[in-house]
Motif scaffolding. Structure first.
Motif, short mmCIF file in Angstrom:
data_model
loop_
_atom_site.label_atom_id
_atom_site.label_comp_id
_atom_site.label_asym_id
_atom_site.label_seq_id
_atom_site.Cartn_x
_atom_site.Cartn_y
_atom_site.Cartn_z
N VAL A 163 0.86 -1.19 0.00
CA VAL A 163 0.00 0.00 0.00
C VAL A 163 0.89 1.24 0.00
O VAL A 163 2.01 1.21 0.51
CB VAL A 163 -0.94 0.05 1.22
CG1 VAL A 163 -1.87 -1.15 1.23
CG2 VAL A 163 -0.17 0.14 2.53
N SER A 164 0.39 2.32 -0.59
CA SER A 164 1.12 3.59 -0.64
C SER A 164 0.17 4.71 -0.23
O SER A 164 -1.03 4.65 -0.50
CB SER A 164 1.65 3.86 -2.04
OG SER A 164 2.55 2.85 -2.46
N PHE A 165 0.72 5.73 0.41
CA PHE A 165 -0.08 6.88 0.80
C PHE A 165 0.84 8.02 1.23
O PHE A 165 1.99 7.81 1.58
CB PHE A 165 -1.03 6.54 1.96
CG PHE A 165 -0.33 6.01 3.19
CD1 PHE A 165 0.12 6.85 4.19
CD2 PHE A 165 -0.12 4.64 3.33
CE1 PHE A 165 0.76 6.35 5.31
CE2 PHE A 165 0.52 4.13 4.45
CZ PHE A 165 0.98 4.98 5.44
N ASN A 166 0.28 9.23 1.18
CA ASN A 166 0.98 10.39 1.72
C ASN A 166 0.73 10.39 3.23
O ASN A 166 -0.42 10.35 3.67
CB ASN A 166 0.44 11.68 1.10
CG ASN A 166 1.23 12.90 1.54
OD1 ASN A 166 1.40 13.15 2.72
ND2 ASN A 166 1.69 13.67 0.57
N VAL A 167 1.80 10.44 4.00
CA VAL A 167 1.69 10.35 5.46
C VAL A 167 0.73 11.40 6.03
O VAL A 167 0.03 11.15 7.02
CB VAL A 167 3.09 10.50 6.10
CG1 VAL A 167 2.99 10.60 7.61
CG2 VAL A 167 3.97 9.34 5.72
N ASN A 168 0.68 12.56 5.40
CA ASN A 168 -0.16 13.65 5.90
C ASN A 168 -1.60 13.60 5.40
O ASN A 168 -2.43 14.41 5.82
CB ASN A 168 0.46 15.00 5.52
CG ASN A 168 1.86 15.16 6.07
OD1 ASN A 168 2.10 14.89 7.23
ND2 ASN A 168 2.79 15.57 5.21
N ASP A 169 -1.91 12.66 4.51
CA ASP A 169 -3.27 12.58 3.95
C ASP A 169 -3.60 11.12 3.63
O ASP A 169 -3.29 10.62 2.56
CB ASP A 169 -3.38 13.45 2.70
CG ASP A 169 -4.80 13.50 2.15
OD1 ASP A 169 -5.72 12.93 2.78
OD2 ASP A 169 -5.00 14.11 1.08
N ILE A 170 -4.25 10.45 4.57
CA ILE A 170 -4.52 9.03 4.40
C ILE A 170 -5.52 8.75 3.28
O ILE A 170 -5.61 7.62 2.79
CB ILE A 170 -5.03 8.42 5.74
CG1 ILE A 170 -4.92 6.89 5.72
CG2 ILE A 170 -6.46 8.87 6.03
CD1 ILE A 170 -3.52 6.37 5.53
N LYS A 171 -6.25 9.77 2.84
CA LYS A 171 -7.19 9.56 1.75
C LYS A 171 -6.50 9.33 0.41
O LYS A 171 -7.15 9.04 -0.59
CB LYS A 171 -8.18 10.73 1.66
CG LYS A 171 -9.18 10.72 2.81
CD LYS A 171 -10.34 11.67 2.57
CE LYS A 171 -11.40 11.50 3.66
NZ LYS A 171 -12.57 12.37 3.43
N THR A 172 -5.17 9.44 0.39
CA THR A 172 -4.40 9.11 -0.81
C THR A 172 -4.08 7.61 -0.86
O THR A 172 -3.38 7.15 -1.77
CB THR A 172 -3.08 9.90 -0.85
OG1 THR A 172 -2.29 9.57 0.31
CG2 THR A 172 -3.34 11.40 -0.85
#
Length: 213
Positions: free
Chosen positions: A67-76
């Motif tokens: 899984v990948s995501f921007n640490v500051n925005d979990i909706k990514t």
């Protein structure tokens, strides 16, 4: 005047985006990718069902994916998790054979069960490093794909001497549950002659690392 209004609009957009973004408050920043491959077999996916005579629990330790995501925005959040169909065990050999048969999961024809993340609907900040979310994804079982929403708790652990005992790098712990209606996926709700519940509960408990060994 138009330039001023344009600048103000951009500023408002940026402030609004930052205000509504929800993520982890940890040392890391930017996009992170976590791999859930675990040679130790500690990651688990399980299901629970009932019959008139007994409850049935199935368990697999062959869980993998990223899984990948921007640490500051979990909706990514994006990614895919898979479980080896043949790896699921219920504690009884005859029942395991039936589970892998064409009537149930048809492991020979469909060797993997997958969940592909599409989006995140709700986010609740439990702690700086922990979020509760609802994850919408495509769940594929026995060749059939249906959209399912899972309840998940994500815990982000900065790398430390303690976490290194599990794996190098930052760790992401995931606990998730969702329900599956067997008939939606062409699965007969009988196993070794016993009728089981039409709806079964699926649970996932896994830890991934953002650093490869």
């Amino acid at each position: 005047m138009k330039k001023i209004l344009s600048s103000v609009s951009i500023l408002i957009f940026l402030i609004t985006s930052i205000s509504f973004a929800q993520g982890f408050k940890v040392k890391a920043s930017g996009e992170q990718t976590f791999n859930f491959a675990d040679r130790g077999g500690r990651n688990q996916a399980s299901f629970y069902s009932t019959t008139p005579l007994e409850d049935i629990r199935g368990l697999s330790n062959d869980v993998k994916g990223t899984v990948s995501f921007n640490v500051n925005d979990i909706k990514t959040l994006k990614g895919k998790i898979s479980v080896s169909t043949a790896s699921i065990k219920t504690g009884i050999d005859l029942r395991n054979e039936h589970l892998r048969s064409a009537d149930w999961l048809d492991a020979d024809k469909y060797p993997e069960i997958t969940f592909t993340i599409k989006n995140v609907k709700e986010v609740k900040q439990v702690a700086d490093n922990q979020l509760q979310i609802k994850v919408v994804g495509d769940f594929t079982l026995k060749g059939v794909t249906k959209e399912i929403t899972a309840d998940a708790t994500l815990t982000y652990l900065d790398e430390s001497e303690q976490t290194k005992m599990r794996a190098p790098g930052d760790l992401l712990g995931v606990k998730a549950t969702f329900n599956v209606k067997l008939s939606d996926f062409g699965v007969k709700n009988k196993i070794v002659g016993q009728k089981v519940a039409e709806n079964i509960e699926v649970s996932v408990n896994m830890v991934g690392s953002n650093k490869t060994n």
